[in-house]
Scaffold this motif. Structure first.
Motif, PDB file in Angstrom:
ATOM      1  N   ASP A   1       0.797  -1.227   0.000  1.00  0.00           N
ATOM      2  CA  ASP A   1       0.000   0.000   0.000  1.00  0.00           C
ATOM      3  C   ASP A   1       0.832   1.281   0.000  1.00  0.00           C
ATOM      4  O   ASP A   1       0.272   2.372  -0.029  1.00  0.00           O
ATOM      5  CB  ASP A   1      -0.921   0.050   1.230  1.00  0.00           C
ATOM      6  CG  ASP A   1      -2.089  -0.908   1.163  1.00  0.00           C
ATOM      7  OD1 ASP A   1      -2.469  -1.319   0.050  1.00  0.00           O
ATOM      8  OD2 ASP A   1      -2.639  -1.233   2.235  1.00  0.00           O
ATOM      9  N   THR A   2       2.143   1.174   0.054  1.00  0.00           N
ATOM     10  CA  THR A   2       3.001   2.347   0.266  1.00  0.00           C
ATOM     11  C   THR A   2       2.713   3.494  -0.689  1.00  0.00           C
ATOM     12  O   THR A   2       2.490   4.632  -0.252  1.00  0.00           O
ATOM     13  CB  THR A   2       4.493   1.960   0.190  1.00  0.00           C
ATOM     14  OG1 THR A   2       4.775   1.021   1.218  1.00  0.00           O
ATOM     15  CG2 THR A   2       5.383   3.176   0.353  1.00  0.00           C
ATOM     16  N   GLN A   3       2.702   3.236  -1.973  1.00  0.00           N
ATOM     17  CA  GLN A   3       2.516   4.309  -2.955  1.00  0.00           C
ATOM     18  C   GLN A   3       1.164   4.992  -2.770  1.00  0.00           C
ATOM     19  O   GLN A   3       1.078   6.224  -2.703  1.00  0.00           O
ATOM     20  CB  GLN A   3       2.650   3.762  -4.375  1.00  0.00           C
ATOM     21  CG  GLN A   3       2.473   4.801  -5.467  1.00  0.00           C
ATOM     22  CD  GLN A   3       3.584   5.822  -5.492  1.00  0.00           C
ATOM     23  OE1 GLN A   3       4.716   5.550  -5.127  1.00  0.00           O
ATOM     24  NE2 GLN A   3       3.266   7.034  -5.920  1.00  0.00           N
ATOM     25  N   LEU A   4       0.110   4.220  -2.680  1.00  0.00           N
ATOM     26  CA  LEU A   4      -1.243   4.773  -2.563  1.00  0.00           C
ATOM     27  C   LEU A   4      -1.410   5.572  -1.270  1.00  0.00           C
ATOM     28  O   LEU A   4      -1.919   6.697  -1.284  1.00  0.00           O
ATOM     29  CB  LEU A   4      -2.268   3.641  -2.632  1.00  0.00           C
ATOM     30  CG  LEU A   4      -3.740   4.037  -2.525  1.00  0.00           C
ATOM     31  CD1 LEU A   4      -4.117   5.021  -3.620  1.00  0.00           C
ATOM     32  CD2 LEU A   4      -4.605   2.793  -2.604  1.00  0.00           C
ATOM     33  N   LEU A   5      -0.976   5.008  -0.149  1.00  0.00           N
ATOM     34  CA  LEU A   5      -1.125   5.711   1.128  1.00  0.00           C
ATOM     35  C   LEU A   5      -0.260   6.963   1.169  1.00  0.00           C
ATOM     36  O   LEU A   5      -0.683   7.995   1.721  1.00  0.00           O
ATOM     37  CB  LEU A   5      -0.789   4.781   2.289  1.00  0.00           C
ATOM     38  CG  LEU A   5      -1.680   3.546   2.441  1.00  0.00           C
ATOM     39  CD1 LEU A   5      -1.267   2.739   3.660  1.00  0.00           C
ATOM     40  CD2 LEU A   5      -3.153   3.914   2.496  1.00  0.00           C
ATOM     41  N   SER A   6       0.916   6.909   0.584  1.00  0.00           N
ATOM     42  CA  SER A   6       1.788   8.091   0.523  1.00  0.00           C
ATOM     43  C   SER A   6       1.119   9.215  -0.257  1.00  0.00           C
ATOM     44  O   SER A   6       1.166  10.380   0.149  1.00  0.00           O
ATOM     45  CB  SER A   6       3.120   7.746  -0.137  1.00  0.00           C
ATOM     46  OG  SER A   6       3.825   6.812   0.620  1.00  0.00           O
ATOM     47  N   GLU A   7       0.494   8.885  -1.373  1.00  0.00           N
ATOM     48  CA  GLU A   7      -0.182   9.894  -2.195  1.00  0.00           C
ATOM     49  C   GLU A   7      -1.356  10.512  -1.447  1.00  0.00           C
ATOM     50  O   GLU A   7      -1.562  11.728  -1.509  1.00  0.00           O
ATOM     51  CB  GLU A   7      -0.649   9.269  -3.508  1.00  0.00           C
ATOM     52  CG  GLU A   7       0.491   8.918  -4.436  1.00  0.00           C
ATOM     53  CD  GLU A   7       0.043   8.108  -5.643  1.00  0.00           C
ATOM     54  OE1 GLU A   7      -1.179   7.897  -5.832  1.00  0.00           O
ATOM     55  OE2 GLU A   7       0.925   7.660  -6.399  1.00  0.00           O
ATOM     56  N   ILE A   8      -2.125   9.694  -0.741  1.00  0.00           N
ATOM     57  CA  ILE A   8      -3.249  10.208   0.042  1.00  0.00           C
ATOM     58  C   ILE A   8      -2.732  11.127   1.142  1.00  0.00           C
ATOM     59  O   ILE A   8      -3.265  12.224   1.353  1.00  0.00           O
ATOM     60  CB  ILE A   8      -4.090   9.053   0.624  1.00  0.00           C
ATOM     61  CG1 ILE A   8      -4.857   8.360  -0.503  1.00  0.00           C
ATOM     62  CG2 ILE A   8      -5.040   9.554   1.715  1.00  0.00           C
ATOM     63  CD1 ILE A   8      -5.511   7.059  -0.106  1.00  0.00           C
ATOM     64  N   GLY A   9      -1.709  10.689   1.850  1.00  0.00           N
ATOM     65  CA  GLY A   9      -1.135  11.515   2.905  1.00  0.00           C
ATOM     66  C   GLY A   9      -0.637  12.838   2.366  1.00  0.00           C
ATOM     67  O   GLY A   9      -0.873  13.895   2.962  1.00  0.00           O
ATOM     68  N   LEU A  10       0.020  12.814   1.225  1.00  0.00           N
ATOM     69  CA  LEU A  10       0.550  14.038   0.630  1.00  0.00           C
ATOM     70  C   LEU A  10      -0.582  14.989   0.244  1.00  0.00           C
ATOM     71  O   LEU A  10      -0.509  16.190   0.523  1.00  0.00           O
ATOM     72  CB  LEU A  10       1.418  13.717  -0.582  1.00  0.00           C
ATOM     73  CG  LEU A  10       2.075  14.928  -1.244  1.00  0.00           C
ATOM     74  CD1 LEU A  10       3.058  15.601  -0.287  1.00  0.00           C
ATOM     75  CD2 LEU A  10       2.775  14.505  -2.529  1.00  0.00           C
TER      76      LEU A  10
END
Length: 169
Positions: free
Chosen positions: A11-20
């Protein structure tokens, strides 16, 4: 339909984008972000990649909409991010209720978090859900090369203690 689950290693990429995206919205309300975006992107990716086991994810109709983390697996909510396109749909409330239940079930009687003192949207959200501001702090942030004001919020979990003195009060 709202579904809450544990984060997965992939999930790293997706969660990072949401957080950003959520961070950019919060920072825009405060009046900053552009100069810090690349650093924030790297920080989110590193955090999620290193701490995915402490992250809880909220989905709506199978689409990931936000996440929260308890980095120390204690009473502190270290991160709480809802994608701005999903705001005001009850997802933050559902995620917060799950995180609070986890905190309480693990033996903690209080949930705590902190945010930038200018993040009025987040402060209002947490106050609406029973959190109170307990401290204000100003600390130097070397990444920003300036002092940053923060507030700490907390909420008692579990049964409320009766107010007053003696029986029947």
């Amino acid at each position: 339909m709202i579904h809450i689950r544990n984060a997965r290693e992939g999930d790293t990429q997706l969660l990072s984008e949401i957080g950003l995206r959520a961070w950019q919205r919060a920072m825009a309300l405060i009046g900053e972000s552009d100069a810090m975006t690349d650093g924030a992107r790297t920080a989110f990716r590193t955090f999620v990649d290193s701490n995915w086991l402490t992250i809880t994810v909220v989905e709506q109709n199978g689409q990931v909409a936000g996440w929260a983390a308890r980095e120390g697996l204690d009473e502190t909510i270290s991160d709480f991010w809802i994608d701005p396109s999903f705001n005001r749909q009850g997802l933050g409330t559902a995620l917060l209720e799950r995180i609070e239940a986890d905190i309480f079930e693990q033996g903690f009687e209080q949930a705590a978090m902190q945010t930038h003192s200018g993040n009025t949207e987040a402060i209002s959200f947490f106050q609406k859900h029973g959190y109170a501001i307990h401290w204000l702090s100003v600390a130097y942030n070397p990444k920003l090369d300036r002092d940053v004001p923060s507030v700490g919020l907390s909420k008692h979990l579990g049964p409320q203690e009766p107010e007053g003195y003696g029986p029947g009060f």
